[in-house]
Write an enzyme that holds these catalytic residues in place. Structure first.
Site, short mmCIF file in Angstrom:
data_model
loop_
_atom_site.label_atom_id
_atom_site.label_comp_id
_atom_site.label_asym_id
_atom_site.label_seq_id
_atom_site.Cartn_x
_atom_site.Cartn_y
_atom_site.Cartn_z
N HIS A 146 0.62 -1.21 3.90
CA HIS A 146 -0.02 -1.94 2.80
C HIS A 146 -0.78 -0.97 1.90
CE1 HIS A 146 -2.47 -5.34 1.08
NE2 HIS A 146 -3.34 -4.36 0.95
N GLU A 147 -1.57 -0.09 2.51
CA GLU A 147 -2.38 0.85 1.73
C GLU A 147 -1.52 1.90 1.04
OE1 GLU A 147 -5.27 0.09 1.10
OE2 GLU A 147 -5.60 -1.40 2.66
N HIS A 150 -0.12 0.41 -2.03
CA HIS A 150 -1.08 0.42 -3.13
C HIS A 150 -0.99 1.75 -3.89
CE1 HIS A 150 -3.35 -3.23 -3.11
NE2 HIS A 150 -3.83 -3.08 -1.89
N GLU A 223 -2.52 -7.44 -4.32
CA GLU A 223 -2.55 -7.59 -2.86
C GLU A 223 -1.24 -8.20 -2.34
OE1 GLU A 223 -4.78 -6.42 -0.67
OE2 GLU A 223 -5.70 -5.50 -2.44
#
Length: 292
Positions: A146-147, A150, A223
């Protein structure tokens, strides 16, 4: 208290630098002695403060994040867990065609993680001690995905750009509102009186609150995208499992100044939803379940 002090000092220093730049360029004098507005000078002044402040904050974000959270970058792994974290992030970064971010661990019992940095090839990914203790490796892998997503999506830069544009127009419009009210209500004929300054400050606060809903909308949107990225890198079921773990009612978000950077954000109801940096966990899980 230390975090708040660091945040205030940093932002005051940024504002001081930007006011000096505006003064050197002469655009801080957008109101002449008669009180007329030089719209071109005002727009440049607003751009310097709005966009400049946003991107200077972004340029300092890695340093600020480390100071505020106490994150320690892993340079030489001290144990097998740290070595595993480095391997996972390196592999995910390779899949996303970006340079491997710095990997850090920060103290805290909450389950959270964040990514920041002005350049996607010089970013920082950090996880909390609480996350490592309370999640399985499959779930941690999904959080890291997820990070890293980003970073690969350039979300930090895009969010700074959105924030900068919004800030620019808030500063610009608040001064115009102050000028109009000073002339029409307070009947100031020459120069600008207290009515201008009072109204401009109030207008900037009100417009800033309204404009923040635009920034928060984009924050929620990114997100969902990062969740999809985490699902692609680690697997959809791992990402869903990680989100379910984050939904623990005792879980905590990052300090207010960094809340938008974390993978977990406190949910809200009613009008509060407009100011949420993160969508509700349930909606994020539903979005992943619809993925094919």
């Amino acid at each position: 208290m230390k975090r708040v002090g660091l945040f205030l000092i940093t932002n005051l220093a940024i504002l001081a630098v930007l006011f000096v730049v505006a003064s050197i360029l002469g655009v801080d004098r957008y109101l002449d002695e008669q009180g007329a507005i030089n719209f071109q000078a005002l727009l440049i002044f607003s751009f310097i403060l709005g966009m400049g402040g946003s991107f200077i904050s972004l340029a300092m974000s890695k340093w600020t994040a480390k100071k505020m959270t106490g994150a320690q970058v892993i340079t030489q792994p001290r144990n097998e867990t740290e070595a595993w974290l480095l391997r996972v992030v390196e592999n995910q970064a390779r899949q996303c065609n970006i340079a491997t971010p710095e990997v850090a661990i920060y103290p805290g019992g909450e389950m959270n993680a964040f990514a920041t940095g002005m350049n996607k090839n010089k970013a920082l990914v950090a996880v909390s001690v609480g996350l490592l203790r309370n999640m399985s490796r499959d779930e941690v892998e999904a959080v890291l995905g997820h990070e890293v997503s980003h970073v690969a999506n350039g979300d930090m830069v895009t969010l700074a750009l959105v924030q900068g544009v919004v800030n620019t127009f808030v500063i610009f419009l608040s001064r115009i509102v102050g000028h109009v009210v000073d002339r029409a209500v307070f009947k100031t004929q020459h120069g600008h009186g207290p009515g201008y300054f009072i109204t401009a400050i109030i207008a900037q606060i009100v417009l800033g609150i309204l404009a923040s809903t635009i920034v928060m909308w984009f924050s929620r949107y990114r997100e969902f995208r990062a969740d999809e990225g985490g699902a692609r890198l680690a697997g959809r079921e791992k990402m869903i499992s990680a989100l379910k773990r984050l939904a623990n009612p005792r879980n905590e978000e990052l300090p207010d100044q960094m809340a938008a950077f974390g993978i977990f954000g406190r949910p809200g109801q009613g009008l509060k939803r407009l100011f949420m940096s993160h969508p509700p966990i349930e909606e994020r899980i539903e979005a992943l379940q619809r993925l094919r």
